[in-house]
Design a protein around this motif. Structure first.
Motif, PDB file in Angstrom:
ATOM      1  N   GLU A 337       0.820  -1.225   0.000  1.00 28.28           N
ATOM      2  CA  GLU A 337       0.000   0.000   0.000  1.00 28.28           C
ATOM      3  C   GLU A 337       0.849   1.269   0.000  1.00 28.28           C
ATOM      4  OE1 GLU A 337      -2.394  -0.450   3.437  1.00 28.28           O
ATOM      5  OE2 GLU A 337      -3.737  -1.962   2.539  1.00 28.28           O
ATOM      6  N   SER A 338       2.171   1.120  -0.125  1.00 25.55           N
ATOM      7  CA  SER A 338       3.125   2.237  -0.151  1.00 25.55           C
ATOM      8  C   SER A 338       3.146   3.016   1.153  1.00 25.55           C
ATOM      9  CB  SER A 338       2.802   3.195  -1.318  1.00 25.55           C
ATOM     10  OG  SER A 338       2.914   2.514  -2.547  1.00 25.55           O
ATOM     11  N   ASN A 339       2.761   2.357   2.242  1.00 30.97           N
ATOM     12  CA  ASN A 339       2.869   2.971   3.569  1.00 30.97           C
ATOM     13  C   ASN A 339       4.226   2.566   4.156  1.00 30.97           C
ATOM     14  OD1 ASN A 339       2.532   4.072   6.080  1.00 30.97           O
ATOM     15  ND2 ASN A 339       0.677   2.929   6.603  1.00 30.97           N
ATOM     16  N   TYR A 340       5.284   3.160   3.589  1.00 30.34           N
ATOM     17  CA  TYR A 340       6.630   2.705   3.909  1.00 30.34           C
ATOM     18  C   TYR A 340       7.056   3.073   5.323  1.00 30.34           C
ATOM     19  CZ  TYR A 340       6.744   2.065  -1.132  1.00 30.34           C
ATOM     20  OH  TYR A 340       6.451   1.661  -2.411  1.00 30.34           O
ATOM     21  N   LYS A 341       6.533   4.145   5.858  1.00 28.19           N
ATOM     22  CA  LYS A 341       6.903   4.545   7.215  1.00 28.19           C
ATOM     23  C   LYS A 341       6.509   3.465   8.221  1.00 28.19           C
ATOM     24  CE  LYS A 341       6.461   8.387  10.494  1.00 28.19           C
ATOM     25  NZ  LYS A 341       5.918   9.746  10.713  1.00 28.19           N
ATOM     26  N   ARG A 342       5.274   2.992   8.120  1.00 22.19           N
ATOM     27  CA  ARG A 342       4.824   1.943   9.024  1.00 22.19           C
ATOM     28  C   ARG A 342       5.538   0.624   8.728  1.00 22.19           C
ATOM     29  NH1 ARG A 342       1.567   0.406  12.722  1.00 22.19           N
ATOM     30  NH2 ARG A 342       0.418  -1.560  12.679  1.00 22.19           N
ATOM     31  N   CYS A 343       5.771   0.354   7.454  1.00 23.67           N
ATOM     32  CA  CYS A 343       6.441  -0.886   7.046  1.00 23.67           C
ATOM     33  C   CYS A 343       7.810  -1.005   7.708  1.00 23.67           C
ATOM     34  CB  CYS A 343       6.566  -0.915   5.521  1.00 23.67           C
ATOM     35  SG  CYS A 343       7.610  -2.245   4.888  1.00 23.67           S
ATOM     36  N   PHE A 344       8.633   0.034   7.571  1.00 22.46           N
ATOM     37  CA  PHE A 344       9.998  -0.047   8.104  1.00 22.46           C
ATOM     38  C   PHE A 344      10.040   0.143   9.618  1.00 22.46           C
ATOM     39  CE2 PHE A 344      10.814   0.930   3.623  1.00 22.46           C
ATOM     40  CZ  PHE A 344      11.659  -0.128   3.326  1.00 22.46           C
ATOM     41  N   LYS A 345       9.026   0.784  10.168  1.00 20.34           N
ATOM     42  CA  LYS A 345       8.950   0.893  11.626  1.00 20.34           C
ATOM     43  C   LYS A 345       8.764  -0.489  12.252  1.00 20.34           C
ATOM     44  CE  LYS A 345       6.339   3.033  15.398  1.00 20.34           C
ATOM     45  NZ  LYS A 345       5.174   3.886  15.764  1.00 20.34           N
ATOM     46  N   ILE A 346       7.866  -1.291  11.663  1.00 20.64           N
ATOM     47  CA  ILE A 346       7.642  -2.646  12.173  1.00 20.64           C
ATOM     48  C   ILE A 346       8.876  -3.517  11.922  1.00 20.64           C
ATOM     49  CG2 ILE A 346       6.199  -4.706  11.987  1.00 20.64           C
ATOM     50  CD1 ILE A 346       3.902  -2.901  11.112  1.00 20.64           C
ATOM     51  N   MET A 347       9.505  -3.347  10.779  1.00 24.63           N
ATOM     52  CA  MET A 347      10.709  -4.126  10.482  1.00 24.63           C
ATOM     53  C   MET A 347      11.825  -3.816  11.474  1.00 24.63           C
ATOM     54  SD  MET A 347      10.946  -4.265   6.309  1.00 24.63           S
ATOM     55  CE  MET A 347      12.379  -5.324   6.374  1.00 24.63           C
ATOM     56  N   ASP A 348      11.974  -2.557  11.840  1.00 27.75           N
ATOM     57  CA  ASP A 348      12.983  -2.185  12.834  1.00 27.75           C
ATOM     58  C   ASP A 348      12.673  -2.818  14.195  1.00 27.75           C
ATOM     59  OD1 ASP A 348      14.406  -0.674  11.024  1.00 27.75           O
ATOM     60  OD2 ASP A 348      13.335   1.181  11.488  1.00 27.75           O
ATOM     61  N   GLU A 349      11.385  -2.906  14.521  1.00 31.22           N
ATOM     62  CA  GLU A 349      11.014  -3.513  15.799  1.00 31.22           C
ATOM     63  C   GLU A 349      11.260  -5.020  15.808  1.00 31.22           C
ATOM     64  OE1 GLU A 349       6.938  -2.472  16.208  1.00 31.22           O
ATOM     65  OE2 GLU A 349       7.314  -0.364  16.743  1.00 31.22           O
ATOM     66  N   LYS A 351      13.504  -6.639  13.878  1.00 32.19           N
ATOM     67  CA  LYS A 351      14.828  -7.012  13.360  1.00 32.19           C
ATOM     68  C   LYS A 351      15.624  -7.848  14.361  1.00 32.19           C
ATOM     69  CE  LYS A 351      18.841  -5.005  11.050  1.00 32.19           C
ATOM     70  NZ  LYS A 351      19.498  -3.754  10.599  1.00 32.19           N
ATOM     71  N   ASN A 352      15.563  -7.526  15.641  1.00 30.70           N
ATOM     72  CA  ASN A 352      16.310  -8.291  16.646  1.00 30.70           C
ATOM     73  C   ASN A 352      15.837  -9.738  16.717  1.00 30.70           C
ATOM     74  OD1 ASN A 352      17.899  -6.134  17.288  1.00 30.70           O
ATOM     75  ND2 ASN A 352      16.849  -5.620  19.191  1.00 30.70           N
ATOM     76  N   ASN A 353      14.535  -9.949  16.611  1.00 30.48           N
ATOM     77  CA  ASN A 353      14.012 -11.318  16.606  1.00 30.48           C
ATOM     78  C   ASN A 353      14.514 -12.086  15.391  1.00 30.48           C
ATOM     79  OD1 ASN A 353      12.638 -10.431  18.819  1.00 30.48           O
ATOM     80  ND2 ASN A 353      10.601 -10.992  18.107  1.00 30.48           N
ATOM     81  N   TRP A 354      14.546 -11.434  14.247  1.00 33.16           N
ATOM     82  CA  TRP A 354      15.003 -12.107  13.029  1.00 33.16           C
ATOM     83  C   TRP A 354      16.496 -12.405  13.087  1.00 33.16           C
ATOM     84  CZ3 TRP A 354      12.175  -8.091   9.425  1.00 33.16           C
ATOM     85  CH2 TRP A 354      10.791  -8.286   9.541  1.00 33.16           C
ATOM     86  N   LEU A 355      17.265 -11.560  13.763  1.00 37.30           N
ATOM     87  CA  LEU A 355      18.703 -11.813  13.881  1.00 37.30           C
ATOM     88  C   LEU A 355      19.010 -13.052  14.711  1.00 37.30           C
ATOM     89  CD1 LEU A 355      20.072  -8.192  14.418  1.00 37.30           C
ATOM     90  CD2 LEU A 355      20.568  -9.682  12.472  1.00 37.30           C
ATOM     91  N   LEU A 356      18.055 -13.500  15.515  1.00 41.72           N
ATOM     92  CA  LEU A 356      18.263 -14.678  16.353  1.00 41.72           C
ATOM     93  C   LEU A 356      17.762 -15.955  15.690  1.00 41.72           C
ATOM     94  CD1 LEU A 356      17.371 -13.254  19.879  1.00 41.72           C
ATOM     95  CD2 LEU A 356      19.634 -13.670  18.896  1.00 41.72           C
ATOM     96  N   ASP A 357      17.409 -15.869  14.409  1.00 41.27           N
ATOM     97  CA  ASP A 357      17.025 -17.071  13.668  1.00 41.27           C
ATOM     98  C   ASP A 357      18.272 -17.728  13.091  1.00 41.27           C
ATOM     99  OD1 ASP A 357      14.417 -18.418  12.223  1.00 41.27           O
ATOM    100  OD2 ASP A 357      16.181 -18.443  10.929  1.00 41.27           O
ATOM    101  N   LEU A 358      18.391 -19.025  13.285  1.00 40.99           N
ATOM    102  CA  LEU A 358      19.616 -19.745  12.917  1.00 40.99           C
ATOM    103  C   LEU A 358      19.950 -19.610  11.439  1.00 40.99           C
ATOM    104  CD1 LEU A 358      21.891 -21.733  13.662  1.00 40.99           C
ATOM    105  CD2 LEU A 358      20.266 -23.594  13.309  1.00 40.99           C
ATOM    106  N   TYR A 359      18.957 -19.702  10.572  1.00 39.69           N
ATOM    107  CA  TYR A 359      19.209 -19.699   9.132  1.00 39.69           C
ATOM    108  C   TYR A 359      19.059 -18.314   8.499  1.00 39.69           C
ATOM    109  CZ  TYR A 359      18.547 -24.680   9.949  1.00 39.69           C
ATOM    110  OH  TYR A 359      18.656 -25.960  10.442  1.00 39.69           O
ATOM    111  N   LEU A 360      18.278 -17.437   9.104  1.00 34.96           N
ATOM    112  CA  LEU A 360      18.010 -16.123   8.527  1.00 34.96           C
ATOM    113  C   LEU A 360      18.991 -15.057   8.988  1.00 34.96           C
ATOM    114  CD1 LEU A 360      15.961 -14.484   6.774  1.00 34.96           C
ATOM    115  CD2 LEU A 360      14.699 -14.038   8.890  1.00 34.96           C
ATOM    116  N   SER A 361      19.659 -15.282  10.100  1.00 35.07           N
ATOM    117  CA  SER A 361      20.442 -14.246  10.767  1.00 35.07           C
ATOM    118  C   SER A 361      21.424 -13.531   9.843  1.00 35.07           C
ATOM    119  CB  SER A 361      21.198 -14.858  11.950  1.00 35.07           C
ATOM    120  OG  SER A 361      22.021 -13.903  12.565  1.00 35.07           O
TER     121      SER A 361
END
Length: 508
Positions: A337-349, A351-361
């Protein structure tokens, strides 16, 4: 690979006098590493992972490996992760892993005790004691079981019963897997290949070998055996609507997708995970939430808007998988929907969880960068000029940082534009369509002239009989015939040149 001229029984007979295998400490350390090299030494200060719910999504060594990865990179969860890993190891006979985890637990307690600002009662979990009786019992049980399985295998070999030998190697491989000796387990499972008598046996061998290679992160072998299993499954399966068949196919897709992710082939990774239905999703080395996460992030990084709509947002199966990752679903919807502000805000929140994934980190930063670059290109694509201050607000960043990002994209030809750094305006590069059409016409003319010259040269050669004929299957006679033809052609051309003195034959 074993040479085909060597009998399988001879290979196995050479191993008869080998010493009893010891539990491989090095193989237990492998999950800490990476297939591409040493894992980056990073630390995650805080995250929102519920370890109890997280650990229940996986089984056996896959669960232990993920908990160990979290313990290594997240100091706040290290103690709890190790405790859960110890409880999982107690369901196996992996003595070396048990010792290793208790060493890490002791180090964690000491470091937390010496670190200011961390309360001693930060974790409410009860510390598991170092159980020497379990250690001795497990060691004796694993050794006794190995001796029994080895004796059974020797007996099967003496009777030369292929099916019994296959089952003997399978049982031995499962035993090695239970004690954490991954290399020996891989050898045992691979040896069953010489004793497979049906397509079902081949599939069992492939699944066992793929599972161990995932633990060892041997991604080339994972892909090789996945393709072998898929070919065997296509040839052997009669009822393509069987739920068991679909579950196995989904498991193979997940294994292939994780391997493609390791090789940074993100479009192929998205394709593998997007095609998996929720009811067939595996629950051992990946979970439904992982399938949604890997497929969703790779799709955001590689798919255009139409592909994102067709393969993600209107895909009924994948939408059900996204229910396990509501934040990711919101990210994808906001991006579309091109709502990039909300998109990257959630991604920043997240990101730490994703960094702790064994294969995705190791891919989080790369995927984040690719998604952000795609968003910038899409945002600017509809404008001839845009105020960078408004654009910075839309992407929740500063103007200076945005200018640096746009400069890199312009240098890489991802954005056709120019930056007015004084007025902070991004201008689309003006294209003179008349000049572009004329340049295209000149290019086509040059190509036509080149092809015409080639055709004229060929006609001149044919007219001068400078042609060598060749017929397959004639052996040495062809060489002699070609030589004589060439000699005749040369002689004829000389005569023509003498006869037409003063004339020129054009050629290239």
């Amino acid at each position: 690979m074993i040479a085909s001229s060597v009998e399988p029984m001879q290979i196995d007979e050479d191993d008869q006098n080998a010493d009893l295998p010891q539990m491989n400490v090095e193989s237990a350390d492998r999950p800490y590493g990476s297939a591409d090299g040493v894992t980056a030494d990073f630390r995650v200060s805080s995250c929102s992972i519920d370890l109890d719910a997280y650990s229940q999504q996986y089984t056996d060594l896959y669960r232990i490996n993920r908990l160990m990865f979290i313990a290594e990179h997240c100091p706040s969860l290290k103690k709890d992760a190790i405790i859960l890993a110890i409880k999982s190891v107690e369901n196996t006979n992996n003595v070396e892993m048990y010792k290793k985890l208790h060493v890490h637990l002791s180090e964690s307690i000491v470091s937390n005790g010496n670190r200011n600002g961390i309360e001693n009662g930060a974790s409410e979990r009860q510390l598991p004691p170092f159980d020497k009786s379990w250690l001795e019992t497990s060691s004796r049980a694993s050794m006794a079981r190995f001796e029994k399985l080895d004796a059974d295998l020797r007996s099967y070999k003496s009777n030369s019963i292929k099916e019994s030998i296959r089952r003997g190697h399978n049982d031995l491989g499962k035993h090695f897997l239970n004690i954490g000796d991954l290399q020996s387990a891989l050898k045992s499972f691979t040896r069953t290949r010489d004793y497979c008598t049906s397509s079902k046996h081949i599939l069992d061998m492939c699944f066992n070998v793929i599972g161990v290679n995932i633990l060892l992160k041997n991604w080339f072998h994972v892909q090789s055996f996945v393709m072998k299993a898929e070919q065997t499954q296509e040839q052997s399966v009669q009822d393509s609507h069987s739920k068991k068949v679909h579950s196995k196919a989904a498991w193979l897709k997940c294994a292939f997708g994780v391997a493609e992710l390791a090789f940074k082939r993100y479009r192929s990774t998205a394709k593998a995970f997007v095609g998996i239905s929720p009811e067939n999703c595996p629950d051992d080395f990946v979970s439904p939430a992982n399938v949604a996460l890997y497929g969703g992030l790779c799709a955001l990084a590689c798919y255009n808007r139409d592909e994102l709509r067709d393969n993600i947002l209107t895909n009924t199966n994948f939408k059900q998988l996204l229910e396990a990752e509501p934040q990711l679903r919101e990210v994808i919807t906001s991006f579309h929907e091109s709502n990039y502000k909300r998109c990257f805000k959630i991604m920043d929140e997240m990101k730490n969880n994703w960094l702790l994934d064994l294969y995705l980190s190791s891919h989080v930063d790369t995927l984040y960068k690719m998604i952000r670059e795609r968003a910038l290109c899409q945002y600017f694509g509809s404008y001839s000029s845009i105020d960078m201050r408004k654009m910075a607000t839309a992407f929740n960043t500063s103007v200076d940082d945005l200018q640096e990002e746009l400069a890199v994209l312009i240098q890489n030809d991802a954005i056709q534009g120019r930056i007015d750094s004084h007025n902070k305006i991004l201008l689309a590069k003006e294209v003179n369509h008349r000049t572009a059409i004329l340049d295209k016409a000149v290019e086509l003319g040059d190509e036509f002239e080149r092809k015409s010259n080639v055709m004229l040269a060929k006609c001149a050669l044919v007219k001068a009989r400078v042609v060598v004929s060749w017929k397959n299957g004639q052996g040495r006679d062809n060489d002699q015939s070609a030589s004589s033809t060439s000699a005749v052609a040369t002689k004829t051309r000389s005569q023509n040149l003498h006869a037409t003195s003063g004339m020129t034959i054009f050629g290239s």
